[in-house]
Scaffold this motif. Structure first.
Motif, mmCIF file in Angstrom:
data_model
loop_
_atom_site.group_PDB
_atom_site.id
_atom_site.type_symbol
_atom_site.label_atom_id
_atom_site.label_comp_id
_atom_site.label_asym_id
_atom_site.label_seq_id
_atom_site.Cartn_x
_atom_site.Cartn_y
_atom_site.Cartn_z
ATOM 1 N N LEU A 817 0.845 -1.284 -0.049
ATOM 2 C CA LEU A 817 -0.079 0.069 -0.106
ATOM 3 C C LEU A 817 0.806 1.222 0.014
ATOM 4 N N THR A 818 2.000 1.286 0.764
ATOM 5 C CA THR A 818 2.920 2.499 0.855
ATOM 6 C C THR A 818 3.506 2.626 -0.381
ATOM 7 N N TYR A 819 4.003 1.811 -1.006
ATOM 8 C CA TYR A 819 4.617 1.674 -2.280
ATOM 9 C C TYR A 819 3.653 2.183 -3.537
ATOM 10 N N ASN A 820 2.272 1.603 -3.365
ATOM 11 C CA ASN A 820 1.413 2.140 -4.122
ATOM 12 C C ASN A 820 0.927 3.482 -4.361
ATOM 13 N N LEU A 821 0.919 3.985 -2.873
ATOM 14 C CA LEU A 821 0.559 5.517 -2.726
ATOM 15 C C LEU A 821 1.613 6.597 -3.325
ATOM 16 N N CYS A 822 2.872 5.883 -3.276
ATOM 17 C CA CYS A 822 4.007 6.706 -3.874
ATOM 18 C C CYS A 822 3.831 7.102 -5.550
ATOM 19 N N HIS A 823 2.737 6.440 -6.184
ATOM 20 C CA HIS A 823 2.575 6.573 -7.401
ATOM 21 C C HIS A 823 1.380 7.427 -7.439
ATOM 22 N N VAL A 824 0.721 8.129 -6.575
ATOM 23 C CA VAL A 824 -0.397 9.226 -6.568
ATOM 24 C C VAL A 824 0.044 10.471 -6.247
ATOM 25 N N TYR A 825 0.958 10.828 -7.227
ATOM 26 C CA TYR A 825 1.463 12.139 -6.896
ATOM 27 C C TYR A 825 1.116 13.197 -8.074
ATOM 28 N N SER A 826 0.467 14.485 -7.644
ATOM 29 C CA SER A 826 -0.038 15.262 -8.697
ATOM 30 C C SER A 826 0.921 16.075 -9.419
ATOM 31 N N ARG A 827 2.202 16.210 -9.149
ATOM 32 C CA ARG A 827 3.071 17.148 -9.894
ATOM 33 C C ARG A 827 3.783 16.538 -10.992
ATOM 34 N N CYS A 828 3.859 14.999 -10.908
ATOM 35 C CA CYS A 828 4.922 14.689 -12.241
ATOM 36 C C CYS A 828 4.381 13.159 -12.432
ATOM 37 N N PRO A 829 4.665 12.607 -13.526
ATOM 38 C CA PRO A 829 4.465 11.116 -13.319
ATOM 39 C C PRO A 829 5.596 10.322 -13.094
ATOM 40 N N LYS A 830 5.710 10.413 -12.049
ATOM 41 C CA LYS A 830 7.086 9.330 -11.388
ATOM 42 C C LYS A 830 6.497 9.195 -9.778
ATOM 43 N N ALA A 831 6.967 7.872 -9.413
ATOM 44 C CA ALA A 831 6.874 7.546 -8.191
ATOM 45 C C ALA A 831 7.784 8.532 -7.022
ATOM 46 N N THR A 832 7.301 8.815 -6.096
ATOM 47 C CA THR A 832 8.155 9.617 -5.311
ATOM 48 C C THR A 832 8.778 8.785 -4.220
ATOM 49 N N ALA A 833 9.660 9.403 -3.702
ATOM 50 C CA ALA A 833 10.898 8.751 -2.582
ATOM 51 C C ALA A 833 10.030 8.334 -1.601
ATOM 52 N N MET A 834 8.938 9.335 -1.001
ATOM 53 C CA MET A 834 8.035 8.783 0.052
ATOM 54 C C MET A 834 6.679 9.217 -0.149
ATOM 55 N N VAL A 835 5.755 8.811 0.482
ATOM 56 C CA VAL A 835 4.415 8.712 0.285
ATOM 57 C C VAL A 835 4.009 10.414 0.061
ATOM 58 N N PRO A 836 3.322 10.661 -0.915
ATOM 59 C CA PRO A 836 2.956 11.977 -1.305
ATOM 60 C C PRO A 836 2.175 12.811 -0.055
ATOM 61 N N ALA A 837 1.577 12.190 0.829
ATOM 62 C CA ALA A 837 1.151 13.012 1.876
ATOM 63 C C ALA A 837 2.213 13.623 2.739
ATOM 64 N N VAL A 838 3.248 12.936 2.908
ATOM 65 C CA VAL A 838 4.266 13.475 3.536
ATOM 66 C C VAL A 838 5.076 14.679 2.764
ATOM 67 N N LYS A 839 5.242 14.410 1.496
ATOM 68 C CA LYS A 839 5.734 15.758 0.682
ATOM 69 C C LYS A 839 4.838 16.790 0.669
#
Length: 885
Positions: A817-839
Motif C-alpha cells: 500500500l505504501t509503495y502504491n501510494l507513492c504513485h499518486v503524486y499530482s506534480r509529475c508522472p513518477k513514483a515519489t521517494a516517500m508517500v505524497p502525503a508527507v511531501k
C-alpha cells in the motif's frame, strides 16, 4: 592524541568526601525510564513480507562480530562500567577530549587495566572497574592543567594561568549488563534501560579515538584532504558517519560517507581572496564586503602571528568598519600618558612590523576591557571549523553536484573509510574486545510489483522503473474547468519576449484542452511588470481585468523574493487566488512535455484529478473510507534567527483515491517537534472530510515526517492520543482504528544491488525494493522502501517505522500500500521517494514560512505585527484546495 613532552598532569587527588556534588546535569545522562520497560511501539506482526521478487543487496552495515563479555561462555563478567564526568569550568567537547587525553596520560590513571572511552560531555565507559575510583569510594576529584596553545603548560606566575586549570570529578553511575542487550537482540528479553545505555556506550567506545584526532560534526568525522571549494570562503570536506544499530541476533555498525561545509582555513588574506577572485588587498574594502566577511568569520577561532612564541587562539567577535591605519585606540606610554594610535602604527612600533596591507580592516576579539583589533594579514583562521549557516544557491548547487556519486563509487568510498577508521589499531576497541567485520552485510530484499496507473475512460499505464508517460493518448482522470485566467510577466516588454510569451500561452492552452481540461478562455490577458514594482497592485489589476479570475500564471526571470511574496499575498488574503509560476528561462525551449507538467499542477490546483491507481491496486482503501494523513514540522534554517517559530503542517485526503488533499498549518514554539494543535487540526480536517464525502472516515492512516527515534515515545503520548481525542470530540462513539507511521529520510542506510537485473539505469536499486530483514529493528515493525527511480548519485531509501497499528496490517499489505501510494503524486508522472502525503505536508509547511517572512498573517494582505502562535489563516477560497502543489 598524546600530550606533548612539555605538558604535565597534576597527580590525582581523592576528594575530601566520597561523592562530590556534580552541580547541574550534563546531558546525556543515564536513562531514567522504568526498569524492565517494554517498548510501546507496535511489534512486527509477522516474520516479514513475502510479496515481490526475492533478491539480495549489499548494505553499508558491518556486523559487530564480538564484544567482550557478549556470548562468552567461559566468563562470568558481563558488565560495562558507566561513570559521570563533570568538568569545572565548563569547556566545549573538543577541549574536554583534549583534557581527557592529558588525564589518561597521568601516571596514576595510566596504571588502570582498561581504556576509558569519553563522549566529550558527561559520560565515560570502561570495560572493567576503575581502581582509583573504587578505592576512593566511588568518586574522585582531579586537578589538571592544559598547555596554553604554545605547547607549554601554564605557569602559575602568568595572569592567564587559571584559564588552563580544570577540576574533573568522576563518579561511578552504574554497571551495565551487556547480557540484557544480547537477550533483546535474541528476542528473549525486553528493551531495558541497560540496553539503551549499552548501545550508547558502544558508540562512545567506537568514536572516542576518531573524535579525539579528527574534526567532528554530529556523529561524523571529517578530513580536509580533497576539499572542494564552494566559494565565499567555504569549502566542502568529506567525512565518515558511524553508528551502532541493533538488529536481529546482533548489532551492526552503519558506516556512510558524508559531506558538510567548513570555513576555509589559513591566512585571513587568502580567505578573503577565496571569497572574491577580484579581491585586491592593497585597496580598501567595500562596506558590503566587510559585512560579508564578518558574517563568515563571526564566532570563528583564529591565531595571530605577531607573537610566534604564543600562538594563542582568539574568537572573532566582529570586523572593524575602518582600515588598520584608520582604526585607533588609546595606548598607555611608558610615562603613564595615553595617546591615540592606529593599529598599523602600534604593530610597527611594538613588533617592528610594517603592515603590507594597511588598507584592510581588522579582526576584532574580546579583550579584558575592550575589543582587541588585529590586522587581517597577521591572522590565520584555525582549520576544522564547521560552517553552520545556510549555503547560498551557488554553494548548495556545487555541494550537491560534488556529493552525487554513483552507487559503485559510494561503496568504494565506504570501504576506503574503513581503512581510515583503522579498527584493527584502535586500543579502545581492543580494551572492550570489539571485533567488527570489514565486509558489507548481504541483506535479503524483495522487489514489489508496480501498480497500474489509471486515466480517463479507464485507460491504464504500467510504470517502468518508477516512471510513466503522460502523452496525448491519455487524458486526465477528471479535468478541471477554467473560465478565467490571466498571465503576469515580470520582465521588460520587448518584441522577442512578447513573441516567446505568446507562443507559450498558446501552447499551454492547447495542452490543457488536449489533456481533458475544460478551458473556455483561449486568450488570457498578458500583463508586463517590473520586479521593483508593487506586486500587490499588479495582482489586483489582473483581478480587475479578468472577471472571476481563477488562475494567475506568473512568469519571472528568477525566483528571488518576488516568489514568496506573491504566494503569501495570494494565499492568505480573504479573497484567495490560485497561482502557477514559471521561469522565463524555461520558455525559451518550451515544448509539449513541459506544458503538460504545468497542466498537471494547474489541473490539481483547480480541483481536477490527473490520474489514480487502478481500482484493484488499493485493497486497503477499497474496504471503505480511509483518511490518509501527512504531517510535518519545519524549523528555522541554519543561520536564521533561532527565535523564529516552527511551522507544523497537516494534510489529509478527502477522497477514496488518496489524490485530493486539504491542509492546515500552525505556528508554534521554536524547535518544538511535537504538533501541539494536532487535536483541533484533526477535528477540523475530519469535519471537512465529512462535508465532502457525506460521512466520517472509517479508518485513519497517518504518515508523520521528521521524528527521531528518541521522540517516538513522546509522539505516541501526544500526537497519537490527540488524534483519538479529536475523533471522540466529534462523537463520543466515533473511534476509528488508527495506524501511525513515522517516515524517516535522515538515516545513513544505503543499499547496493549485486545483480544487473536489480539495477536501474543509474546503478541504484529498482523502484519497489523493500528490505525488512537482517538489519531492521529486532522486534518493532519497520522497513526500508526505495519507491523512486534513481536520477543521480546514490538513492536513499525511506525508512517507515510503525508506532501504532490498530488496523492490523501485515507486512505485505502495508508495504505494498505504501509503495502504491507513492504513485499518486499530482506534480509529475513518477513514483515519489516517500508517500505524497508527507511531501505535501512538507511543501505546505515550507509555504507557510513565506507567510511568516512576509508579514501577511492577518489574512487581509497586510501585516499583523507580532507573530501569533496557533493556526495560520489560509484564504477561505483556497483552504480546501491543493493550492500548495
Amino acid at each position: 592524541m598524546p600530550p606533548s613532552a612539555g605538558a604535565h598532569a597534576i597527580p590525582l587527588v581523592p576528594p575530601t568526601h566520597a561523592r562530590p556534588p556534580l552541580g547541574e546535569p550534563h546531558p546525556p545522562r543515564a536513562p531514567t525510564t522504568a526498569p524492565n520497560q517494554v517498548t510501546e511501539n507496535t511489534l512486527r506482526p509477522d516474520r516479514g513480507g513475502s510479496a515481490g521478487r526475492a533478491t539480495s543487496v549489499l548494505a553499508n552495515f558491518f556486523a559487530i562480530q564480538r564484544v567482550k563479555n557478549i556470548k562468552q561462555q567461559h566468563t562470568t563478567a558481563s558488565k560495562i562500567f558507566h561513570y559521570d564526568v563533570s568538568i569545572t569550568p565548563e569547556i566545549p567537547p573538543v577541549r574536554a577530549r583534549q583534557l581527557w587525553s592529558f588525564l589518561e596520560s597521568s601516571p596514576d590513571f595510566a596504571r588502570e587495566r582498561t581504556k576509558v572511552a569519553f563522549d566529550g560531555r558527561a559520560n565515560a565507559f570502561a570495560a572493567s572497574e576503575l581502581q582509583l575510583v573504587q578505592a576512593a569510594g566511588g568518586a574522585i576529584g582531579v586537578q589538571i592543567e592544559l598547555p596554553d596553545g604554545s605547547g607549554r603548560s601554564a605557569s602559575s606566575d602568568r595572569p592567564d594561568a587559571k584559564k588552563n586549570m580544570f577540576t574533573i570529578k568522576i563518579v561511578k553511575v552504574s554497571e551495565i549488563d551487556i547480557q540484557e542487550l544480547q537477550r533483546f537482540l535474541d528476542k528473549t528479553g525486553p528493551f531495558t534501560p541497560s540496553c539503551e545505555t549499552a548501545i550508547h556506550a558502544l558508540n562512545v567506545v567506537l568514536t572516542h579515538k576518531p573524535f579525539s584526532s579528527m574534526a567532528n560534526v554530529g556523529r561524523s568525522v571529517y578530513v580536509p584532504e580533497n576539499a572542494t571549494n564552494l566559494g565565499g570562503g567555504i569549502e566542502k570536506w568529506e567525512g565518515i558517519f558511524q553508528s551502532i544499530r541493533p538488529g536481529p541476533q546482533r548489532c551492526y555498525l552503519n558506516v556512510d560517507i558524508t559531506a558538510t561545509a567548513f570555513i576555509k582555513s589559513g591566512n585571513a588574506v587568502e580567505v578573503l581572496r577565496s571569497m572574491d577572485q577580484r579581491f585586491d588587498p592593497s585597496r580598501s574594502m567595500h562596506r558590503g564586503d566587510v559585512a560579508r566577511l564578518e558574517q563568515l568569520l563571526k564566532g570563528c577561532m583564529f591565531t595571530v602571528s605577531n607573537r610566534s612564541d604564543r600562538p594563542r587562539r582568539h574568537k572573532v567577535i566582529g570586523i572593524s568598519a575602518t582600515a588598520a591605519d584608520r582604526t585607533y585606540f588609546d595606548m598607555t606610554t611608558n610615562d603613564g600618558a595615553t595617546r591615540k594610535v592606529s593599529v598599523s602604527e602600534y604593530f610597527e612600533q611594538t613588533y617592528g612590523k610594517r603592515l603590507r596591507y594597511p588598507a584592510l580592516p581588522c579582526i576584532g576579539s574580546k579583550g579584558k576591557q575592550a575589543v582587541c583589533y588585529f590586522p587581517i594579514e597577521v591572522c590565520s583562521i584555525v582549520p576544522g571549523q564547521h560552517y553552520k549557516k545556510k549555503l547560498n544557491e551557488d554553494q548548495l548547487a556545487t555541494m550537491i553536484k560534488s556529493t552525487a556519486v554513483r552507487p559503485d563509487v559510494r561503496a568504494s568510498k565506504i570501504k576506503s573509510a574503513l581503512r581510515t577508521l583503522d579498527f584493527d589499531n584502535n586500543p579502545y576497541l581492543d580494551s572492550f574486545g570489539m571485533r567488527i567485520s570489514n565486509t558489507m552485510t548481504q541483506v535479503r530484499a524483495r522487489v514489489l510489483s508496480s501498480p497500474a496507473i489509471e486515466f480517463d475512460n479507464h485507460a491504464q499505464e504500467k510504470p517502468q522503473q518508477g516512471a510513466w508517460q503522460i502523452h496525448r493518448a491519455r487524458k486526465f482522470k477528471r479535468g478541471a474547468r477554467l473560465d478565467s485566467w490571466s498571465v503576469l510577466v515580470y520582465d521588460r516588454e520587448n518584441r522577442d519576449l512578447v513573441q516567446m510569451v505568446t507562443t507559450f500561452v498558446r501552447m499551454l492552452f492547447g495542452v490543457m484542452c488536449d489533456a481533458g481540461m475544460n478551458v473556455t478562455m483561449s486568450s488570457p490577458h498578458i500583463q508586463y511588470a517590473q520586479l521593483g514594482g508593487r506586486m500587490e497592485q499588479e495582482v489586483d489589476e489582473a483581478r480587475q481585468r479578468s472577471r472571476g479570475l481563477q488562475l494567475l500564471v506568473v512568469l519571472f526571470p528568477r525566483k528571488g523574493t518576488i516568489y514568496p511574496q506573491l504566494k503569501a499575498y495570494c494565499e492568505t488574503r480573504n479573497s484567495g487566488l490560485v497561482t502557477q509560476c514559471a521561469l522565463l528561462s524555461k520558455l525559451r525551449r518550451v515544448n509539449d512535455q513541459y506544458c503538460r507538467l504545468l497542466s498537471c499542477k494547474i489541473n490539481t490546483k483547480l480541483g481536477g484529478v490527473v490520474s489514480t491507481l487502478a481500482p484493484n491496486e488499493m485493497p486497503f482503501m477499497d474496504r471503505g473510507s480511509t483518511l490518509v494523513v501527512g504531517a510535518d514540522v519545519t524549523h528555522p534554517s541554519p543561520g536564521e534567527d533561532s527565535s523564529k517559530p516552527s511551522v507544523a503542517a497537516v494534510v489529509a485526503s478527502v477522497d477514496n483515491e488518496a489524490y485530493k488533499y486539504i491542509g492546515r498549518v500552525l505556528v508554534q514554539d521554536p524547535r518544538l517537534e511535537v504538533i501541539e494543535g494536532m487535536q483541533s487540526v484533526m477535528a477540523e480536517i475530519i469535519t471537512s472530510y465529512k462535508k465532502v464525502t457525506g460521512h466520517h472516515p472509517k479508518r485513519i492512516l497517518v504518515y508523520r515526517d521528521g521524528v527521531s527515534e528518541g521522540q517516538f515515545a513522546e509522539i505516541l503520548r501526544t500526537e497519537v492520543t490527540a488524534i483519538a481525542r479529536a475523533c471522540t470530540q466529534l462523537d463520543a462513539r466515533y473511534r476509528p482504528p488508527i495506524t501511525f507511521i513515522v517516515v524517516k529520510k535522515r538515516h545513513h542506510a544505503r543499499f547496493f544491488p549485486q545483480d544487473n537485473r536489480d539495477r536501474d539505469r543509474s546503478g541504484n536499486c529498482l523502484s519497489g525494493t523493500v528490505i525488512d530483514t537482517d538489519i531492521i529493528h529486532p522486534t518493532e515493525f519497520n522497513f526500508y522502501l526505495q519507491s523512486h527511480a534513481g536520477l543521480q548519485g546514490t538513492s536513499k531509501s525511506t525508512l517507515y517505522h510503525v508506532l501504532m497499528d490498530e488496523n492490523k496490517f501485515s507486512s505485505d499489505t502495508l508495504q505494498q500500500l505504501t509503495y502504491n501510494l507513492c504513485h499518486v503524486y499530482s506534480r509529475c508522472p513518477k513514483a515519489t521517494a516517500m508517500v505524497p502525503a508527507v511531501k505535501y505536508a512538507d511543501m505546505l509547511a515550507y509555504r507557510a514560512r513565506y507567510y511568516l517572512d512576509y508579514g501577511v498573517m492577518d489574512g487581509k494582505g497586510g501585516s499583523s505585527g507580532a507573530v501569533q502562535y496557533g493556526p495560520i489563516k489560509i484564504s477561505d477560497d483556497l483552504m480546501n484546495k491543493m493550492f500548495f502543489v
